[in-house]
Motif scaffolding. Structure first.
Motif, mmCIF file in Angstrom:
data_model
loop_
_atom_site.group_PDB
_atom_site.id
_atom_site.type_symbol
_atom_site.label_atom_id
_atom_site.label_comp_id
_atom_site.label_asym_id
_atom_site.label_seq_id
_atom_site.Cartn_x
_atom_site.Cartn_y
_atom_site.Cartn_z
ATOM 1 N N ILE A 71 27.850 43.401 26.049
ATOM 2 C CA ILE A 71 27.755 42.121 26.740
ATOM 3 C C ILE A 71 28.300 40.984 25.874
ATOM 4 C CG2 ILE A 71 26.204 40.460 27.829
ATOM 5 C CD1 ILE A 71 26.607 43.151 29.338
ATOM 6 N N GLU A 72 27.902 40.928 24.609
ATOM 7 C CA GLU A 72 28.276 39.799 23.763
ATOM 8 C C GLU A 72 29.761 39.791 23.404
ATOM 9 O OE1 GLU A 72 25.743 39.852 20.345
ATOM 10 O OE2 GLU A 72 24.012 39.052 21.431
ATOM 11 N N ASN A 73 30.317 40.956 23.073
ATOM 12 C CA ASN A 73 31.671 40.998 22.515
ATOM 13 C C ASN A 73 32.750 41.395 23.511
ATOM 14 O OD1 ASN A 73 30.435 40.324 20.113
ATOM 15 N ND2 ASN A 73 30.457 42.398 19.304
ATOM 16 N N TYR A 74 32.346 41.844 24.706
ATOM 17 C CA TYR A 74 33.333 42.290 25.685
ATOM 18 C C TYR A 74 33.161 41.550 27.014
ATOM 19 C CZ TYR A 74 34.394 45.811 22.235
ATOM 20 O OH TYR A 74 34.763 46.427 21.055
ATOM 21 N N ALA A 75 31.938 41.534 27.554
ATOM 22 C CA ALA A 75 31.721 40.872 28.839
ATOM 23 C C ALA A 75 31.838 39.353 28.722
ATOM 24 C CB ALA A 75 30.351 41.248 29.401
ATOM 25 N N PHE A 76 31.183 38.772 27.738
ATOM 26 C CA PHE A 76 31.184 37.313 27.627
ATOM 27 C C PHE A 76 32.576 36.739 27.361
ATOM 28 C CE2 PHE A 76 26.466 35.989 26.877
ATOM 29 C CZ PHE A 76 26.145 36.532 28.112
ATOM 30 N N PRO A 77 33.385 37.326 26.485
ATOM 31 C CA PRO A 77 34.764 36.814 26.356
ATOM 32 C C PRO A 77 35.554 36.892 27.661
ATOM 33 C CG PRO A 77 34.209 38.166 24.466
ATOM 34 C CD PRO A 77 33.084 38.326 25.438
ATOM 35 N N SER A 78 35.287 37.928 28.471
ATOM 36 C CA SER A 78 36.001 38.041 29.742
ATOM 37 C C SER A 78 35.548 36.966 30.722
ATOM 38 C CB SER A 78 35.810 39.439 30.350
ATOM 39 O OG SER A 78 34.528 39.581 30.931
ATOM 40 N N ALA A 81 37.361 33.933 29.909
ATOM 41 C CA ALA A 81 38.738 34.055 30.401
ATOM 42 C C ALA A 81 38.816 34.078 31.924
ATOM 43 C CB ALA A 81 39.369 35.340 29.847
ATOM 44 N N ASN A 82 37.669 33.997 32.609
ATOM 45 C CA ASN A 82 37.648 34.102 34.085
ATOM 46 C C ASN A 82 38.450 35.325 34.538
ATOM 47 O OD1 ASN A 82 36.195 31.642 34.319
ATOM 48 N ND2 ASN A 82 38.105 30.491 34.186
ATOM 49 N N ALA A 83 38.229 36.462 33.892
ATOM 50 C CA ALA A 83 39.085 37.631 34.081
ATOM 51 C C ALA A 83 38.783 38.347 35.396
ATOM 52 C CB ALA A 83 38.903 38.609 32.915
ATOM 53 N N PRO A 277 27.231 41.954 40.675
ATOM 54 C CA PRO A 277 26.631 40.693 41.134
ATOM 55 C C PRO A 277 26.667 39.580 40.089
ATOM 56 C CG PRO A 277 25.221 42.579 41.666
ATOM 57 C CD PRO A 277 26.304 43.091 40.778
ATOM 58 N N ALA A 278 26.079 39.828 38.930
ATOM 59 C CA ALA A 278 25.991 38.780 37.910
ATOM 60 C C ALA A 278 27.366 38.356 37.423
ATOM 61 C CB ALA A 278 25.138 39.269 36.742
ATOM 62 N N LEU A 279 28.222 39.325 37.157
ATOM 63 C CA LEU A 279 29.527 39.023 36.574
ATOM 64 C C LEU A 279 30.372 38.160 37.507
ATOM 65 C CD1 LEU A 279 31.285 39.497 34.115
ATOM 66 C CD2 LEU A 279 32.065 41.644 35.143
ATOM 67 N N ILE A 280 30.354 38.476 38.788
ATOM 68 C CA ILE A 280 31.138 37.697 39.761
ATOM 69 C C ILE A 280 30.657 36.251 39.827
ATOM 70 C CG2 ILE A 280 31.546 37.423 42.239
ATOM 71 C CD1 ILE A 280 31.764 40.467 42.415
ATOM 72 N N VAL A 281 29.344 36.061 39.873
ATOM 73 C CA VAL A 281 28.798 34.701 39.975
ATOM 74 C C VAL A 281 29.003 33.928 38.668
ATOM 75 C CG1 VAL A 281 26.652 33.382 40.228
ATOM 76 C CG2 VAL A 281 27.170 35.249 41.808
ATOM 77 N N LEU A 282 28.897 34.600 37.541
ATOM 78 C CA LEU A 282 29.107 33.918 36.264
ATOM 79 C C LEU A 282 30.537 33.427 36.122
ATOM 80 C CD1 LEU A 282 27.030 36.190 33.858
ATOM 81 C CD2 LEU A 282 26.586 33.785 34.381
ATOM 82 N N THR A 308 47.270 37.125 32.940
ATOM 83 C CA THR A 308 47.818 38.018 31.917
ATOM 84 C C THR A 308 46.696 38.734 31.172
ATOM 85 O OG1 THR A 308 49.721 36.555 31.634
ATOM 86 C CG2 THR A 308 49.288 38.136 29.875
ATOM 87 N N TYR A 309 45.657 37.989 30.821
ATOM 88 C CA TYR A 309 44.497 38.548 30.128
ATOM 89 C C TYR A 309 43.882 39.693 30.937
ATOM 90 C CZ TYR A 309 39.871 38.499 27.802
ATOM 91 O OH TYR A 309 38.713 38.842 27.137
ATOM 92 N N SER A 310 43.696 39.456 32.228
ATOM 93 C CA SER A 310 43.092 40.477 33.099
ATOM 94 C C SER A 310 43.945 41.737 33.154
ATOM 95 C CB SER A 310 42.907 39.909 34.512
ATOM 96 O OG SER A 310 42.117 38.746 34.491
ATOM 97 N N GLN A 311 45.252 41.562 33.229
ATOM 98 C CA GLN A 311 46.150 42.718 33.260
ATOM 99 C C GLN A 311 46.093 43.495 31.948
ATOM 100 O OE1 GLN A 311 49.886 40.871 34.220
ATOM 101 N NE2 GLN A 311 49.456 40.779 36.404
ATOM 102 N N LEU A 312 46.024 42.786 30.838
ATOM 103 C CA LEU A 312 45.948 43.449 29.541
ATOM 104 C C LEU A 312 44.680 44.293 29.433
ATOM 105 C CD1 LEU A 312 47.143 40.564 27.170
ATOM 106 C CD2 LEU A 312 48.401 42.645 27.754
#
Length: 402
Positions: A71-78, A81-83, A277-282, A308-312
């Motif tokens: 969550i801290e190092n992968y989900a939160f940076p995304s 980035a609004n990935a 659910p949470a990720l989409i709303v965040l 670009t970030y999302s594609q990477l």
């Protein structure tokens, strides 16, 4: 086929990864197989999976709790980035792969293994994500993918496992292929392979059917500090707890379902169902807060960076030079993204209804049409003349052309 002597295998407890254990030993001459099961908050009891690996022939079986790091190092940076891959999929499954690859490489180093392995087939995205991430982290280690090479059907794979004491799975009651972690679930295969087939309600677990959602809306205040979610309804929460609570709250109102035709990296179109659910709303709330505190040029430019970030990330390039460079840009934009967003949840919808920030660039006495208006309306005429000058000159020259 003697490719390696000691191998660390990414292990899920399913048929393919279980069969990989005897296959590596008996077909490829591997002497020692160490399995690694990743706890990513999927809610499953992983001790039976650890034991199953040993029964399947593993020399050692490891369960790694990676939920907080996930969550801290992968989900939160995304989220910063609004990935959203193809502007829809919040990468809930894809984000786990670089972390698992990282832990595979770390365990291989700890145990002196000369190879790592996974159970991915040759048709999906995950094989690319694992192979490329591992190569980025340790370009010298071997990567083995038995399921990509053994050429066995599922029935033949089960039969092969039975020869080495791996119990045949009970007849599968569900035709679906499901992957889950704390961020959400991905569902594919079975009747979903027909794009015209409406998903049955039985496939969903984290989100309520609209008919079963509350008849009154619920409001949730989400606080951010430098682009990172920190509190719900003004109650500070650790990252894992925040995602867990928000998943429950948002899912209760039927928010967080995605049904899409997705372009896989390997060139195949795939029908995918996601619950996140949470990720989409965040991401929705974070993007709205950015609109309040970022200048127009930064906000507009960041939209292209986000794509670009999302594609990477989707394409397995989490550890690539371009991704690292984009990280630096995104982090710089987040220094002012501190504030609060209010989201209204009701009957399958999540709507941002309010936002506030001390660093807000919204200026009431410039925006208002009331008596407090401080905007210099007379300045508009000169601005429009200069702004429209290139178009005016172009039009004049066009009319003069015979």
């Amino acid at each position: 086929m003697g490719r390696a002597k000691k191998v660390v295998l990414a292990y899920s407890g399913g048929v393919d990864t279980s069969v990989c254990i005897p296959y590596l030993k008996h077909e490829w001459g591997v002497e020692e197989v160490i399995t690694l099961a990743a706890d990513l908050g999927q809610g499953d009891e992983l001790e039976p999976i650890r034991v199953k690996a040993l029964k399947s022939g593993a020399n050692e079986s490891i369960v790694a709790d990676l939920t907080t790091e996930f969550i801290e190092n992968y989900a939160f940076p995304s989220i910063q980035a609004n990935a959203l891959y193809e502007n829809r999929y919040p990468l809930s499954t894809a984000l786990a792969r670089p972390l698992i690859a990282k832990r595979l490489v770390e365990v291989a180093a700890e145990y002196g293994a000369d190879a790592v392995a996974h159970g991915c087939t040759g048709k999906g995205n995950d094989q690319v994500r694992f192979d490329v991430a591992i190569a980025a982290l340790n370009p010298d280690i071997k990567v083995l993918a038995p399921a990509r090479e053994w050429g066995m059907s599922r029935e033949e794979t089960i039969a092969y496992g039975e020869r080495y004491g791996i119990e045949s799975p009970v007849k599968k009651s569900s035709p679906y292929s499901i992957d889950r972690n704390l961020l959400g679930r991905s569902i594919e295969a079975g009747p979903l392979e027909d794009p015209w087939h409406e998903p049955l309600e039985e496939i969903y677990l984290l989100t309520q059917a609209i008919a079963n959602t509350p008849d009154e809306p619920e409001y949730v205040n989400i606080s951010f500090e430098q682009g990172l979610p920190t509190a719900l309804n003004d109650t500070p929460l650790a990252p894992v707890e925040l995602i867990s609570q928000l998943n429950e709250t948002v899912g209760r109102h039927g928010v967080g379902r995605i049904d899409m035709i997705e372009n896989r990296l390997v060139g195949i179109k795939s029908r995918e169902i996601y619950e996140a659910p949470a990720l989409i709303v965040l991401i929705q709330a974070h993007r709205d807060l950015e609109s309040l505190v970022l200048t127009a040029d930064v906000s507009h430019y960041k939209r292209g960076i986000e794509e670009t970030y999302s594609q990477l990330v989707y394409n397995g390039l989490w550890y690539s030079p371009l991704k690292l460079a984009l990280d630096a840009f995104i982090q710089q934009t987040q220094t002012r993204v501190t504030g609060k967003v209010r989201v209204k949840l009701f009957k399958g919808t999540a709507t941002v209804v309010a936002r506030q920030a001390e660093t807000s660039l919204y200026t009431p006495d410039l925006a208002t049409y009331g008596a407090d208006d401080q905007f210099d309306h007379k300045a508009a005429e000169g601005f429009i003349y200069v702004w429209g000058l290139p178009t005016r000159v172009w039009s004049q020259k066009l009319r003069q052309t015979p």
